[in-house]
Design a protein around this motif. Structure first.
Motif, PDB file in Angstrom:
ATOM      1  N   UNK A 203      -5.339  -5.986  15.282  1.00 49.77           N
ATOM      2  CA  UNK A 203      -5.031  -6.219  14.200  1.00 49.77           C
ATOM      3  C   UNK A 203      -6.405  -5.944  13.831  1.00 49.77           C
ATOM      4  N   UNK A 204      -7.414  -6.749  14.088  1.00 53.18           N
ATOM      5  CA  UNK A 204      -8.687  -6.588  13.539  1.00 53.18           C
ATOM      6  C   UNK A 204      -9.302  -5.880  13.565  1.00 53.18           C
ATOM      7  N   UNK A 205      -8.871  -5.024  14.923  1.00 53.67           N
ATOM      8  CA  UNK A 205      -9.384  -3.131  15.041  1.00 53.67           C
ATOM      9  C   UNK A 205      -9.004  -2.778  14.114  1.00 53.67           C
ATOM     10  N   UNK A 206      -7.850  -2.526  13.635  1.00 56.78           N
ATOM     11  CA  UNK A 206      -7.088  -1.788  12.577  1.00 56.78           C
ATOM     12  C   UNK A 206      -7.997  -2.015  11.245  1.00 56.78           C
ATOM     13  N   UNK A 209     -11.185  -1.232  11.618  1.00 56.78           N
ATOM     14  CA  UNK A 209     -11.509   1.034  11.692  1.00 56.78           C
ATOM     15  C   UNK A 209     -10.221   1.860  10.801  1.00 56.78           C
ATOM     16  N   UNK A 210      -9.534   1.368  10.124  1.00 54.36           N
ATOM     17  CA  UNK A 210      -8.891   2.576  10.739  1.00 54.36           C
ATOM     18  C   UNK A 210      -7.687   1.964   9.018  1.00 54.36           C
ATOM     19  N   UNK A 211      -8.459   1.314   8.095  1.00 58.86           N
ATOM     20  CA  UNK A 211      -7.371   0.832   7.436  1.00 58.86           C
ATOM     21  C   UNK A 211      -8.272   1.332   5.303  1.00 58.86           C
ATOM     22  N   UNK A 212      -8.424   1.723   4.689  1.00 58.25           N
ATOM     23  CA  UNK A 212      -9.958   1.554   3.315  1.00 58.25           C
ATOM     24  C   UNK A 212      -8.827   0.739   2.744  1.00 58.25           C
ATOM     25  N   UNK A 213      -9.868   0.161   2.513  1.00 55.20           N
ATOM     26  CA  UNK A 213      -9.723  -1.222   2.002  1.00 55.20           C
ATOM     27  C   UNK A 213     -10.150  -1.303  -0.105  1.00 55.20           C
TER      28      UNK A 213
END
Length: 252
Positions: A203-206, A209-213
């Motif tokens: 989840x922390x990796x997502x 690296x994988x989301x636009x905050x």
């Protein structure tokens, strides 16, 4: 009910910080008459109301300490005696994968109870003048992934509840519009909530690296923006710093 934020009295649960605070700020900026902040965090809530009053004028913002799971009857009675409420924003929520019950109690059960209390109060067929209820759900109410099982379950429920209570059939009877808002990953305290041990790293990796905050103010602006035109029962997604989008509806 007139779909203009100007001169409206608005109640926001979990309004002391994050998305709730930014929704409050944006409604006052758009001309709301009074903004009532409900939150369990007393010091933060008092400071939030002070900041908004310094910005928009004396008594524009009011803070009431409130536990959404325990204080519905007491706080709603206090509000209804003093104000003619036009809008309820159910924003209070948690991400706590250590407790399914607590997650459902706050994110779903309390939200339904507050919605129905204000829905009954606003109903035009029972002497009210109509109104709007916003329910803050999440992009996780749609997404298929292994993360945040309890949180995701609660937000799926919020979307289903909002679409059903807000169905045009119910709106025509009650005059109360119900809208669901689904933010994507937003930089708020809720993201510090715990997850299952074997999901923590993934989840922390997502998130890394994988989301636009997004920032909370982008949600606040979008919520107020759609006030003038969003239809009852509609579900709106604000994710990846993109403009608010209407989620597709499934009809039978």
């Amino acid at each position: 009910m007139e779909r203009d934020p100007k001169d409206k009295v608005i109640v926001v649960t979990g309004g002391a910080r994050g998305i709730g605070y930014e929704i409050s700020d944006q409604f006052l900026q758009s001309g709301a008459k009074t903004l009532i902040i409900l939150d369990i965090l007393e010091d933060v809530g008092v400071n939030a109301a002070k900041t908004l009053n310094d910005k928009y004028g004396e008594d524009k913002a009011v803070f009431i300490k409130c536990d959404v799971m325990k204080d519905l009857e007491k706080v709603s009675e206090e509000i209804f005696q003093k104000y003619q409420v036009d809008v309820l924003v159910n924003n209070a929520g948690i991400l706590n994968e250590a407790s399914f019950k607590l997650t459902m109690d706050i994110n779903c059960i309390a939200l339904v109870e507050w919605s129905m209390k204000f829905w009954e109060y606003m109903r035009t067929d029972k002497g009210g003048r109509g109104g709007t209820i916003y329910n803050i759900a999440s992009i996780y109410g749609f997404e298929y992934s292994p993360w945040a099982v309890y949180y995701k379950t609660s937000k799926y429920a919020v979307i289903g509840f909002s679409r059903t209570l807000g169905h045009p059939f119910n709106y025509e009877k009650s005059g109360v519009r119900v809208i669901a808002i689904c933010p994507g990953f937003t930089d708020t305290a809720i993201l510090t909530g715990n997850s299952w041990d074997w999901q923590k790293e993934g989840f922390e990796n997502v998130m890394a690296n994988d989301v636009t905050m997004q920032t909370p103010d982008t949600i606040g602006k979008a919520v107020v923006e759609i006030f003038t035109f969003a239809e009852t029962g509609s579900v709106w997604v604000k994710a990846n710093n993109e403009p608010m989008k209407l989620a597709p509806m499934c009809a039978m």
